[in-house]
Design a protein around this motif. Sequence first.
Motif, short mmCIF file in Angstrom:
data_model
loop_
_atom_site.label_atom_id
_atom_site.label_comp_id
_atom_site.label_asym_id
_atom_site.label_seq_id
_atom_site.Cartn_x
_atom_site.Cartn_y
_atom_site.Cartn_z
N VAL A 55 0.84 -1.21 0.00
CA VAL A 55 0.00 0.00 0.00
C VAL A 55 0.87 1.25 0.00
O VAL A 55 0.60 2.20 -0.75
N GLU A 56 1.89 1.28 0.82
CA GLU A 56 2.80 2.43 0.85
C GLU A 56 3.44 2.65 -0.52
O GLU A 56 3.51 3.78 -1.01
N GLN A 58 2.35 1.65 -3.48
CA GLN A 58 1.34 2.05 -4.46
C GLN A 58 0.96 3.51 -4.30
O GLN A 58 0.94 4.27 -5.27
N LYS A 59 0.69 3.93 -3.07
CA LYS A 59 0.27 5.32 -2.84
C LYS A 59 1.40 6.31 -3.09
O LYS A 59 1.19 7.40 -3.64
N THR A 60 2.60 5.95 -2.69
CA THR A 60 3.75 6.84 -2.90
C THR A 60 4.06 6.96 -4.38
O THR A 60 4.33 8.07 -4.88
N ALA A 62 1.96 6.60 -6.83
CA ALA A 62 0.89 7.40 -7.43
C ALA A 62 1.14 8.89 -7.18
O ALA A 62 0.95 9.71 -8.09
N TYR A 63 1.57 9.24 -5.97
CA TYR A 63 1.88 10.63 -5.65
C TYR A 63 3.02 11.15 -6.55
O TYR A 63 2.92 12.23 -7.14
#
Length: 95
Positions: A55-56, A58-60, A62-63
């Motif tokens: 999750v970290e 993927q979200k990072t 994406a950012y």
Amino acid sequence: SSSNVPAQALALLNNPFVLDQAAVWGQRVAGQPGTIEEKIRGMYRAAFSREPSAVELQKTAAYVDEQLATGTSPQTVWAELAHVLFNVKEFIYRE
């Protein structure tokens, strides 16, 4: 138990030394070869001595993708991520 005071948190957010160190780290990461995910993994290993969770990562990623797509310079994007990592409680406190 541990605690911090508001001045400590504000120093990590606003202190020129911290901002300069984030910029140095961001510039170094921006100049390294590798994919965005590889660079994120390297930053997490350097900051926390561990791999990012799925999750970290993927979200990072994406950012970072989003910021780069807006035309923000790679050095700035990676410096901002470095600044965020400096402010994560896991970076500040030792277990």
